[in-house]
Design a protein around this motif. Structure first.
Motif, PDB file in Angstrom:
ATOM      1  N   PRO A 181       0.811  -1.234   0.000  1.00 30.36           N
ATOM      2  CA  PRO A 181       0.000   0.000   0.000  1.00 30.36           C
ATOM      3  C   PRO A 181       0.839   1.277   0.000  1.00 30.36           C
ATOM      4  CG  PRO A 181      -0.178  -1.154   2.104  1.00 30.36           C
ATOM      5  CD  PRO A 181       0.502  -2.077   1.163  1.00 30.36           C
ATOM      6  N   LEU A 182       2.061   1.215   0.514  1.00 31.40           N
ATOM      7  CA  LEU A 182       2.918   2.398   0.505  1.00 31.40           C
ATOM      8  C   LEU A 182       3.476   2.671  -0.889  1.00 31.40           C
ATOM      9  CD1 LEU A 182       5.003   2.114   3.818  1.00 31.40           C
ATOM     10  CD2 LEU A 182       3.503   4.004   3.162  1.00 31.40           C
ATOM     11  N   TYR A 183       4.011   1.628  -1.520  1.00 32.68           N
ATOM     12  CA  TYR A 183       4.714   1.833  -2.779  1.00 32.68           C
ATOM     13  C   TYR A 183       3.786   1.954  -3.990  1.00 32.68           C
ATOM     14  CZ  TYR A 183       9.294   1.428  -0.649  1.00 32.68           C
ATOM     15  OH  TYR A 183      10.420   1.662   0.108  1.00 32.68           O
ATOM     16  N   ILE A 184       2.500   1.714  -3.825  1.00 31.68           N
ATOM     17  CA  ILE A 184       1.580   1.979  -4.941  1.00 31.68           C
ATOM     18  C   ILE A 184       1.085   3.426  -4.918  1.00 31.68           C
ATOM     19  CG2 ILE A 184       0.825  -0.426  -5.089  1.00 31.68           C
ATOM     20  CD1 ILE A 184      -1.799   0.433  -3.756  1.00 31.68           C
ATOM     21  N   LEU A 185       1.419   4.148  -3.853  1.00 34.78           N
ATOM     22  CA  LEU A 185       1.052   5.564  -3.790  1.00 34.78           C
ATOM     23  C   LEU A 185       1.758   6.332  -4.898  1.00 34.78           C
ATOM     24  CD1 LEU A 185       1.401   6.213   0.070  1.00 34.78           C
ATOM     25  CD2 LEU A 185      -0.744   6.027  -1.215  1.00 34.78           C
ATOM     26  N   ASN A 186       1.159   7.457  -5.328  1.00 40.75           N
ATOM     27  CA  ASN A 186       1.877   8.307  -6.272  1.00 40.75           C
ATOM     28  C   ASN A 186       3.063   8.938  -5.554  1.00 40.75           C
ATOM     29  OD1 ASN A 186       1.185  10.974  -5.131  1.00 40.75           O
ATOM     30  ND2 ASN A 186      -0.893  10.534  -5.850  1.00 40.75           N
ATOM     31  N   GLN A 187       4.004   9.458  -6.316  1.00 44.09           N
ATOM     32  CA  GLN A 187       5.266   9.905  -5.741  1.00 44.09           C
ATOM     33  C   GLN A 187       5.093  11.001  -4.692  1.00 44.09           C
ATOM     34  OE1 GLN A 187       9.766  11.258  -7.156  1.00 44.09           O
ATOM     35  NE2 GLN A 187       8.230  10.736  -8.664  1.00 44.09           N
ATOM     36  N   ASN A 188       4.195  11.922  -4.938  1.00 39.37           N
ATOM     37  CA  ASN A 188       3.984  13.023  -4.003  1.00 39.37           C
ATOM     38  C   ASN A 188       3.465  12.518  -2.659  1.00 39.37           C
ATOM     39  OD1 ASN A 188       3.826  15.940  -3.362  1.00 39.37           O
ATOM     40  ND2 ASN A 188       1.615  15.557  -3.316  1.00 39.37           N
TER      41      ASN A 188
ATOM     42  N   LEU B  24      10.246  -0.223  -6.830  1.00 39.10           N
ATOM     43  CA  LEU B  24       9.186  -0.941  -6.127  1.00 39.10           C
ATOM     44  C   LEU B  24       7.805  -0.502  -6.616  1.00 39.10           C
ATOM     45  CD1 LEU B  24      10.731  -1.025  -2.543  1.00 39.10           C
ATOM     46  CD2 LEU B  24      10.380  -2.954  -4.087  1.00 39.10           C
ATOM     47  N   HIS B  25       7.674   0.765  -6.954  1.00 33.13           N
ATOM     48  CA  HIS B  25       6.397   1.232  -7.517  1.00 33.13           C
ATOM     49  C   HIS B  25       6.122   0.518  -8.839  1.00 33.13           C
ATOM     50  CE1 HIS B  25       3.098   4.067  -8.151  1.00 33.13           C
ATOM     51  NE2 HIS B  25       3.517   4.179  -9.405  1.00 33.13           N
ATOM     52  N   LYS B  26       7.158   0.368  -9.649  1.00 32.87           N
ATOM     53  CA  LYS B  26       7.020  -0.338 -10.914  1.00 32.87           C
ATOM     54  C   LYS B  26       6.678  -1.806 -10.681  1.00 32.87           C
ATOM     55  CE  LYS B  26       9.731  -1.859 -14.889  1.00 32.87           C
ATOM     56  NZ  LYS B  26      11.102  -1.949 -15.458  1.00 32.87           N
ATOM     57  N   ARG B  27       7.343  -2.432  -9.690  1.00 33.68           N
ATOM     58  CA  ARG B  27       7.110  -3.845  -9.410  1.00 33.68           C
ATOM     59  C   ARG B  27       5.665  -4.093  -9.000  1.00 33.68           C
ATOM     60  NH1 ARG B  27      10.767  -6.525  -4.869  1.00 33.68           N
ATOM     61  NH2 ARG B  27      12.359  -5.756  -6.321  1.00 33.68           N
ATOM     62  N   TYR B  28       5.108  -3.184  -8.198  1.00 31.59           N
ATOM     63  CA  TYR B  28       3.758  -3.398  -7.671  1.00 31.59           C
ATOM     64  C   TYR B  28       2.644  -2.876  -8.570  1.00 31.59           C
ATOM     65  CZ  TYR B  28       6.064  -4.585  -3.255  1.00 31.59           C
ATOM     66  OH  TYR B  28       6.833  -5.184  -2.278  1.00 31.59           O
TER      67      TYR B  28
ATOM     68  N   THR C 177       2.451 -16.153 -11.085  1.00 32.36           N
ATOM     69  CA  THR C 177       1.630 -14.988 -11.435  1.00 32.36           C
ATOM     70  C   THR C 177       1.451 -14.046 -10.245  1.00 32.36           C
ATOM     71  OG1 THR C 177      -0.473 -16.065 -10.847  1.00 32.36           O
ATOM     72  CG2 THR C 177       0.359 -16.400 -13.085  1.00 32.36           C
ATOM     73  N   THR C 178       2.172 -14.278  -9.153  1.00 32.61           N
ATOM     74  CA  THR C 178       2.017 -13.448  -7.960  1.00 32.61           C
ATOM     75  C   THR C 178       2.657 -12.078  -8.156  1.00 32.61           C
ATOM     76  OG1 THR C 178       4.069 -14.284  -6.988  1.00 32.61           O
ATOM     77  CG2 THR C 178       2.044 -15.486  -6.476  1.00 32.61           C
ATOM     78  N   ARG C 179       2.320 -11.170  -7.246  1.00 30.46           N
ATOM     79  CA  ARG C 179       2.873  -9.822  -7.284  1.00 30.46           C
ATOM     80  C   ARG C 179       4.395  -9.847  -7.202  1.00 30.46           C
ATOM     81  NH1 ARG C 179      -0.611  -7.509  -3.505  1.00 30.46           N
ATOM     82  NH2 ARG C 179       0.876  -7.870  -1.841  1.00 30.46           N
ATOM     83  N   GLU C 180       4.921 -10.731  -6.365  1.00 33.29           N
ATOM     84  CA  GLU C 180       6.366 -10.820  -6.179  1.00 33.29           C
ATOM     85  C   GLU C 180       7.083 -11.291  -7.447  1.00 33.29           C
ATOM     86  OE1 GLU C 180       4.325 -10.614  -2.484  1.00 33.29           O
ATOM     87  OE2 GLU C 180       4.097 -12.054  -4.121  1.00 33.29           O
ATOM     88  N   ASN C 181       6.385 -12.046  -8.286  1.00 29.41           N
ATOM     89  CA  ASN C 181       6.991 -12.577  -9.510  1.00 29.41           C
ATOM     90  C   ASN C 181       6.678 -11.745 -10.746  1.00 29.41           C
ATOM     91  OD1 ASN C 181       8.303 -14.833  -8.375  1.00 29.41           O
ATOM     92  ND2 ASN C 181       6.391 -15.992  -8.338  1.00 29.41           N
ATOM     93  N   ARG C 182       6.141 -10.548 -10.526  1.00 27.33           N
ATOM     94  CA  ARG C 182       5.745  -9.717 -11.663  1.00 27.33           C
ATOM     95  C   ARG C 182       6.936  -9.367 -12.563  1.00 27.33           C
ATOM     96  NH1 ARG C 182       1.864  -4.975 -10.096  1.00 27.33           N
ATOM     97  NH2 ARG C 182       0.415  -6.712 -10.051  1.00 27.33           N
ATOM     98  N   TRP C 183       8.140  -9.341 -12.008  1.00 26.63           N
ATOM     99  CA  TRP C 183       9.332  -8.975 -12.778  1.00 26.63           C
ATOM    100  C   TRP C 183       9.591  -9.921 -13.950  1.00 26.63           C
ATOM    101  CZ3 TRP C 183      13.520 -12.298 -13.352  1.00 26.63           C
ATOM    102  CH2 TRP C 183      13.555 -13.406 -12.504  1.00 26.63           C
ATOM    103  N   ILE C 184       9.107 -11.150 -13.861  1.00 25.96           N
ATOM    104  CA  ILE C 184       9.454 -12.124 -14.896  1.00 25.96           C
ATOM    105  C   ILE C 184       8.777 -11.831 -16.228  1.00 25.96           C
ATOM    106  CG2 ILE C 184       9.767 -13.886 -13.115  1.00 25.96           C
ATOM    107  CD1 ILE C 184       7.298 -15.276 -14.143  1.00 25.96           C
ATOM    108  N   THR C 185       7.772 -10.958 -16.223  1.00 25.70           N
ATOM    109  CA  THR C 185       7.090 -10.621 -17.485  1.00 25.70           C
ATOM    110  C   THR C 185       7.358  -9.180 -17.905  1.00 25.70           C
ATOM    111  OG1 THR C 185       5.059 -10.013 -16.292  1.00 25.70           O
ATOM    112  CG2 THR C 185       5.247 -12.279 -17.080  1.00 25.70           C
ATOM    113  N   GLU C 186       8.352  -8.516 -17.300  1.00 28.08           N
ATOM    114  CA  GLU C 186       8.574  -7.101 -17.588  1.00 28.08           C
ATOM    115  C   GLU C 186       8.963  -6.853 -19.048  1.00 28.08           C
ATOM    116  OE1 GLU C 186      11.508  -5.973 -14.776  1.00 28.08           O
ATOM    117  OE2 GLU C 186      13.186  -6.918 -15.823  1.00 28.08           O
ATOM    118  N   GLN C 187       9.469  -7.892 -19.734  1.00 25.53           N
ATOM    119  CA  GLN C 187       9.845  -7.713 -21.141  1.00 25.53           C
ATOM    120  C   GLN C 187       8.717  -8.088 -22.091  1.00 25.53           C
ATOM    121  OE1 GLN C 187      10.324 -10.366 -19.425  1.00 25.53           O
ATOM    122  NE2 GLN C 187      11.208 -12.078 -20.541  1.00 25.53           N
ATOM    123  N   TYR C 188       7.564  -8.463 -21.535  1.00 27.99           N
ATOM    124  CA  TYR C 188       6.418  -8.864 -22.356  1.00 27.99           C
ATOM    125  C   TYR C 188       5.242  -7.902 -22.172  1.00 27.99           C
ATOM    126  CZ  TYR C 188       8.728 -13.407 -22.982  1.00 27.99           C
ATOM    127  OH  TYR C 188       9.621 -14.412 -23.292  1.00 27.99           O
ATOM    128  N   GLU C 189       4.569  -7.580 -23.242  1.00 27.97           N
ATOM    129  CA  GLU C 189       3.338  -6.783 -23.134  1.00 27.97           C
ATOM    130  C   GLU C 189       2.226  -7.629 -22.532  1.00 27.97           C
ATOM    131  OE1 GLU C 189       2.075  -4.790 -26.638  1.00 27.97           O
ATOM    132  OE2 GLU C 189       4.041  -3.884 -27.030  1.00 27.97           O
TER     133      GLU C 189
END
Length: 494
Positions: free
Chosen positions: A51-58, A108-112, A397-409
């Protein structure tokens, strides 16, 4: 006159000693009280990362600044009780602790969220100020600076890896880390420390393959004798470990030559075709090395098994993803079958096994029909006869494993290599072993996979290791896991 002067000097020294004692006492009290409110704040951040890292930067920055103000206000309230040196040090260290959250926010914002952002000019300017103390020996030993620098190196290294500057070279993470260290450290003592730290970590978690030039460079340039001795010892130990068995190249892809480490039983003692154990190391498809299995492999070879320990592409060395790891695992099984005659292997008695990500690969080659290397002979069966999975990854397909598809649309592509999305009837005999308190690869998901596969009529066993976390293959639970494994293997009558 001399007596009077001596008395005055003694009085000054005594007064200073008392003041120093008071300052030390106040500092100790200050740190103890700080720790009391630091713990719940730390627990809050750790427990609310998503919940912290999905916040917008401000909003994220305001939240971090508000938490930091608790510490700075407490420090200001104690300014008169602390000596100047302690006050100045605490000012810097508090800033480093909370700036680290800002530093890590984009990744982390990108990951989540999947959203790629850059730091604001204000935040980046604030972080740039910290570069001034990277070479400051007065802060060199502080935990806060070391942790901040570690995050800084990782972020800058990832930028270099993303640029493709190390494309198709081995040990890409180490090369990127090394280049960042060369850039940011001008103090030779501090540079030696960080190069030793990263080289030691790499050898212990990735091995020594193709690092000869980096190793030689470190030995030649390092001025800290203890670091040189430490690295030389661990390097030579790994070199000896690679010298006592057969190493073959089972696959060449994108400029990488992938090794098959073969441990062959004594042909005079064990005649005829031998059963084979194929081992895949763990490490989240990001790190790991075949060396972790060498002693176990030697033990099984003495019992008459051919043991094949597989090197496969991983993120930290080859800048690849689990999809490539799956291809390599399938290529490895095919290579073993294609070379069965040469190494007296019984192609109908192949056990694939692994820990964590290695367990996933054992499942993947059993369940996945696509994701084959284009150079593979698809007429050769890539499916083993038996698999043994320790603390395997069942859901990619979990949130923690989201990085494995970063090169795929198409983010749904993770399902194509995720065991819990590949349920089917299989002729392969399976043993799953999982820790009851595993949170890295949740126990409940492993239980669900077993239940669903059992419903489909599969020959599949599940063993729970009570009160165990993720790393069941070593430590206090390793004996139990080894016993379960040995009994299962004996039941196969191979």
């Amino acid at each position: 006159m001399r007596v009077k002067l001596f008395f005055i000097l003694s009085l000054i020294i005594l007064t200073q000693s008392c003041e120093n004692a008071d300052y030390e006492k106040n500092k100790e009290l200050y740190l103890q009280e700080q720790l009391e409110f630091a713990k719940p704040i730390s627990n809050f951040i750790k427990g609310n990362k998503y919940p912290l890292y999905i916040l917008n930067q401000n909003d994220f920055t305001q939240k971090i600044d508000s938490l930091q103000s608790i510490f700075t206000q407490y420090l200001d309230n104690n300014k008169s009780k602390l000596d100047k040196k302690t006050f100045n040090e605490e000012t810097v260290l508090i800033k480093l602790v909370f700036d680290k959250f800002i530093l890590e926010y984009p990744e982390l914002h990108k990951r989540y969220t999947g959203e790629k952002i850059s730091l604001s000019k204000t935040n980046q300017s604030k972080l740039n100020q910290n570069l001034k103390i990277f070479n400051d020996t007065s802060f060199f030993s502080t935990r806060e600076l070391k942790e901040y620098i570690t995050s800084h190196i990782q972020i800058e290294s990832d930028k270099k890896l993303g640029s493709g500057v190390f494309s198709k070279s081995d040990n890409q993470q180490l090369r990127a880390d090394w280049s960042v260290i060369d850039k940011i450290f001008t103090n030779s003592k501090i540079s030696d420390f960080w190069k030793h730290k990263y080289l030691d970590y790499h050898i212990n978690n990735f091995g020594i393959k193709n690092i000869d030039k980096i190793y030689s460079s470190f030995i030649a340039s390092c001025k800290t004798i203890e670091y040189k001795k430490s690295i030389s010892k661990v390097y030579n130990s790994h070199k000896m470990g690679r010298d006592n068995h057969l190493i073959e190249t089972y696959k060449e892809v994108d400029g990488f030559k992938l090794d098959m480490h073969l441990f062959i039983p004594n042909s005079e003692e064990f005649k005829g075709k031998r059963p084979t154990i194929v081992k895949f190391h763990g490490g989240s498809w990001s790190e790991g090395k075949p060396d972790w299995f060498f002693s176990t492999a030697e033990s099984y070879a003495k019992q008459g098994w051919v043991v094949a320990v597989v090197e496969y592409r991983i993120k930290g060395r080859h800048n690849t993803y689990p999809f490539e790891s799956v291809k390599d695992a399938k290529s490895a099984i095919r290579w073993i079958r294609e070379n069965a005659e040469k190494y007296n292997i019984d192609s109908n008695k192949i056990i694939a096994t692994g820990d964590s990500a290695g367990g996933h690969l054992s499942l993947a080659i059993t369940l996945i029909e696509n994701w084959n290397e284009s150079t593979d002979n698809l007429r050769v069966n890539a499916v083993p006869n038996v698999i043994i999975v320790n603390a395997g990854v069942y859901d990619l397909t979990t949130r923690e494993n989201r990085w494995i598809t970063e090169q795929y649309e198409n983010k749904e592509i993770a399902k194509e290599i995720s065991p819990n999305h590949l349920l089917k009837k299989s002729p392969i005999k399976m043993l799953l072993i999982h820790g009851e308190k595993d949170r890295n690869c949740p126990y409940e998901i492993a239980v669900s996979f077993h239940k669903e596969m059992k419903k489909l009529g599969n020959d599949i066993q599940f063993h729970t290791v009570k009160n165990a976390d993720h790393w069941i293959w070593f430590g206090k639970h390793s004996a139990e896991v080894s016993k379960i494994t040995s009994e299962f293997i004996r039941s196969l009558n191979f």
